[in-house]
Design an enzyme around this catalytic site. Sequence first.
Site, PDB file in Angstrom:
ATOM      1  N   GLY A 126       0.094  16.417   5.340  1.00  0.00           N
ATOM      2  CA  GLY A 126       0.923  15.364   5.922  1.00  0.00           C
ATOM      3  C   GLY A 126       2.358  15.493   5.443  1.00  0.00           C
ATOM      4  O   GLY A 126       3.311  15.242   6.193  1.00  0.00           O
ATOM      5  N   ARG A 160      -4.276  11.635  11.744  1.00  0.00           N
ATOM      6  CA  ARG A 160      -3.328  10.765  11.029  1.00  0.00           C
ATOM      7  C   ARG A 160      -2.184  10.319  11.931  1.00  0.00           C
ATOM      8  O   ARG A 160      -1.728  11.051  12.796  1.00  0.00           O
ATOM      9  CB  ARG A 160      -2.824  11.480   9.766  1.00  0.00           C
ATOM     10  CG  ARG A 160      -3.967  11.699   8.791  1.00  0.00           C
ATOM     11  CD  ARG A 160      -3.578  12.521   7.598  1.00  0.00           C
ATOM     12  NE  ARG A 160      -2.706  11.795   6.675  1.00  0.00           N
ATOM     13  CZ  ARG A 160      -2.252  12.314   5.541  1.00  0.00           C
ATOM     14  NH1 ARG A 160      -2.564  13.555   5.199  1.00  0.00           N
ATOM     15  NH2 ARG A 160      -1.472  11.610   4.760  1.00  0.00           N
ATOM     16  N   SER A 200       6.370   4.743   1.847  1.00  0.00           N
ATOM     17  CA  SER A 200       5.912   6.119   2.022  1.00  0.00           C
ATOM     18  C   SER A 200       7.042   7.102   1.730  1.00  0.00           C
ATOM     19  O   SER A 200       8.077   7.103   2.393  1.00  0.00           O
ATOM     20  CB  SER A 200       5.421   6.327   3.455  1.00  0.00           C
ATOM     21  OG  SER A 200       5.371   7.711   3.737  1.00  0.00           O
ATOM     22  N   GLN A 220       6.824  10.207   2.247  1.00  0.00           N
ATOM     23  CA  GLN A 220       6.881  11.180   3.344  1.00  0.00           C
ATOM     24  C   GLN A 220       7.837  10.688   4.424  1.00  0.00           C
ATOM     25  O   GLN A 220       8.653  11.453   4.941  1.00  0.00           O
ATOM     26  CB  GLN A 220       5.483  11.395   3.928  1.00  0.00           C
ATOM     27  CG  GLN A 220       4.549  12.067   2.933  1.00  0.00           C
ATOM     28  CD  GLN A 220       3.145  12.273   3.476  1.00  0.00           C
ATOM     29  OE1 GLN A 220       2.803  11.777   4.550  1.00  0.00           O
ATOM     30  NE2 GLN A 220       2.328  12.983   2.728  1.00  0.00           N
ATOM     31  N   ASP A 225      -2.343   8.443  -4.822  1.00  0.00           N
ATOM     32  CA  ASP A 225      -3.343   9.511  -4.681  1.00  0.00           C
ATOM     33  C   ASP A 225      -4.407   9.462  -5.782  1.00  0.00           C
ATOM     34  O   ASP A 225      -5.322  10.282  -5.793  1.00  0.00           O
ATOM     35  CB  ASP A 225      -2.650  10.883  -4.710  1.00  0.00           C
ATOM     36  CG  ASP A 225      -1.834  11.113  -3.444  1.00  0.00           C
ATOM     37  OD1 ASP A 225      -2.115  10.460  -2.419  1.00  0.00           O
ATOM     38  OD2 ASP A 225      -0.899  11.935  -3.487  1.00  0.00           O
ATOM     39  N   ARG A 260      -9.527  15.377  -2.754  1.00  0.00           N
ATOM     40  CA  ARG A 260      -9.625  14.404  -3.851  1.00  0.00           C
ATOM     41  C   ARG A 260     -11.026  13.775  -3.933  1.00  0.00           C
ATOM     42  O   ARG A 260     -11.454  13.345  -4.994  1.00  0.00           O
ATOM     43  CB  ARG A 260      -8.518  13.360  -3.747  1.00  0.00           C
ATOM     44  CG  ARG A 260      -7.131  14.001  -3.794  1.00  0.00           C
ATOM     45  CD  ARG A 260      -6.018  13.096  -4.203  1.00  0.00           C
ATOM     46  NE  ARG A 260      -4.732  13.665  -3.813  1.00  0.00           N
ATOM     47  CZ  ARG A 260      -4.057  14.605  -4.498  1.00  0.00           C
ATOM     48  NH1 ARG A 260      -4.543  15.087  -5.618  1.00  0.00           N
ATOM     49  NH2 ARG A 260      -2.898  15.071  -4.053  1.00  0.00           N
TER      50      ARG A 260
HETATM   51  C1  S3P Z   1       3.515  12.585  -0.788  1.00  0.00           C
HETATM   52  C2  S3P Z   1       3.553  11.237  -0.618  1.00  0.00           C
HETATM   53  C3  S3P Z   1       2.361  10.376  -0.540  1.00  0.00           C
HETATM   54  C4  S3P Z   1       1.129  11.076  -1.071  1.00  0.00           C
HETATM   55  C5  S3P Z   1       1.030  12.483  -0.605  1.00  0.00           C
HETATM   56  C6  S3P Z   1       2.243  13.287  -0.998  1.00  0.00           C
HETATM   57  C7  S3P Z   1       4.769  13.330  -0.798  1.00  0.00           C
HETATM   58  O1  S3P Z   1       2.155  10.014   0.808  1.00  0.00           O
HETATM   59  O2  S3P Z   1      -0.024  10.358  -0.719  1.00  0.00           O
HETATM   60  O3  S3P Z   1      -0.130  13.093  -1.150  1.00  0.00           O
HETATM   61  O4  S3P Z   1       4.807  14.478  -1.289  1.00  0.00           O
HETATM   62  O5  S3P Z   1       5.772  12.795  -0.314  1.00  0.00           O
HETATM   63  P1  S3P Z   1       2.957   8.781   1.464  1.00  0.00           P
HETATM   64  O6  S3P Z   1       4.370   9.052   1.225  1.00  0.00           O
HETATM   65  O7  S3P Z   1       2.647   8.756   2.917  1.00  0.00           O
HETATM   66  O8  S3P Z   1       2.440   7.573   0.744  1.00  0.00           O
END
Ligand code: S3P
Length: 441
Positions: free
Chosen positions: A97, A125, A169, A171, A321, A398
């Site tokens: 993701g 997703r 988030s 991400q 996580d 996980r």
């Molecule tokens: C991550 C952010 C998290 C995390 C993912 C890695 C990242 O997701 O769960 O494993 O590297 O930015 P979200 O930002 O959607 O919470």
Amino acid sequence: MANHVIIKNRIRKFNKVIKVSSDKSISIRSILIASQAIGTSKISNLLESEDVINTLKAIKKLGINYEKIKNTYKIYGYGLNGFCFKKNTTINAGNSGTLARLILGLLVKSKKEVKIIGDKSLSKRDFSRVIKPLRLFGVNIKNKNNLMPIKILGTDFLRPIKYFEKIGSAQVKSCLIFSALNTPGITVINSKKSRNHTELMLKFLKYPIKVENKKKFEKISIEGLKQFKAFDYDVPGDISSASFFMVLTLLSKKSSLIINNVNINPSRIGIVTILNKMGAKIRLKKRRLYNGERIANIYIKSKNVLNAVNCPAELNSSAIDEFLIIFLVAAKANGISRFKELGEMNKKESRRLDLGIKFLRLIGIKVERDKDNIKIYGNPNLILSQSFEIKNFLKDHRVFFLSCITALTLGGEWKINDKDSIRTSFPNFLNILKSIGAKIN
Ligand code: S3P
């Protein structure tokens, strides 16, 4: 070769020093940011897992070359939006993701359409969280039901936006920061707090990004269209990978573990805070600063008595996580643990909140659920002797790690399927377990 492991014995007491794999979030960001820098960046100790290899393949498809020399990846960037690629380019983000969402932010100016696809888990997703704000920048995105495949076509008429990122988030936040790099003017993102590796890396590169701490969110202002130079980066260990070994030690008898060189960015160490609230006494020693990030060695010992926790929702993002493995500690703790507002867990590689509850019930723990809030009724005397088989978890790495740690600490005879899921984030997982004495077939 069989794609499962069999565990029939609990781990014997151990006193060891280990290192875990490098940080996945920082590895992916270092590649993507190096792909936008001018010149040759050198990244050492990059995590060599599938998510990260897919990131390298993605930049290669977009015209950025790289090579590995000994322990270092050299990435040859041409500056911002320096991608150069063929018509009908498809990027396969696999299980990641982070890659899928972050790379969209770097494609907002692309002259040709790019298609992003992913594996079965990623294809379930939701991408509306990035599609909506990217469209505000002026980008063209085509897709069905906010799911993959996603087609993105950039524009020369990007406009800076002001956006409230309410999910927490990283991400989403990082995707928008990347989009802002390519956008003239100043983009402002008010973001609920989440891991901040992107901001720290850009600051380390002297990029004009400003972060103001507000009570409930951070105001991030990014000035677009500034070039930055290539850089060297040494990726530290991943606290998310370390967390499984922390809990293994905590729930074993008379054992201790030192995990060297782990990233302890405050936006990531929710697990340490939560486990210490439960009585763990985890210590972070030899703390040091590295290019804006914090690093330390983690010291942890077994603990016979652990207390239930009433976990404040403010800690959710910094342990997002790690909740599966935290639930296992709650299962062994004295009293009823409470966790709130964990709906985001169901938006990960699998529906982790649902699966976590199912898992706890499978091992005989009472769990009450009210929407996204759960109560775990701990049982300090919990010991398992039955047989268990873990399958159909969408190959969520996980869930696999959780199952192994449960088997090694609580006992029982376990068959855990989809061993190859470990390649996503922590290919060394089983080898490190064996090196501290775990018997795994
Ligand atoms: C991550 C952010 C998290 C995390 C993912 C890695 C990242 O997701 O769960 O494993 O590297 O930015 P979200 O930002 O959607 O919470």
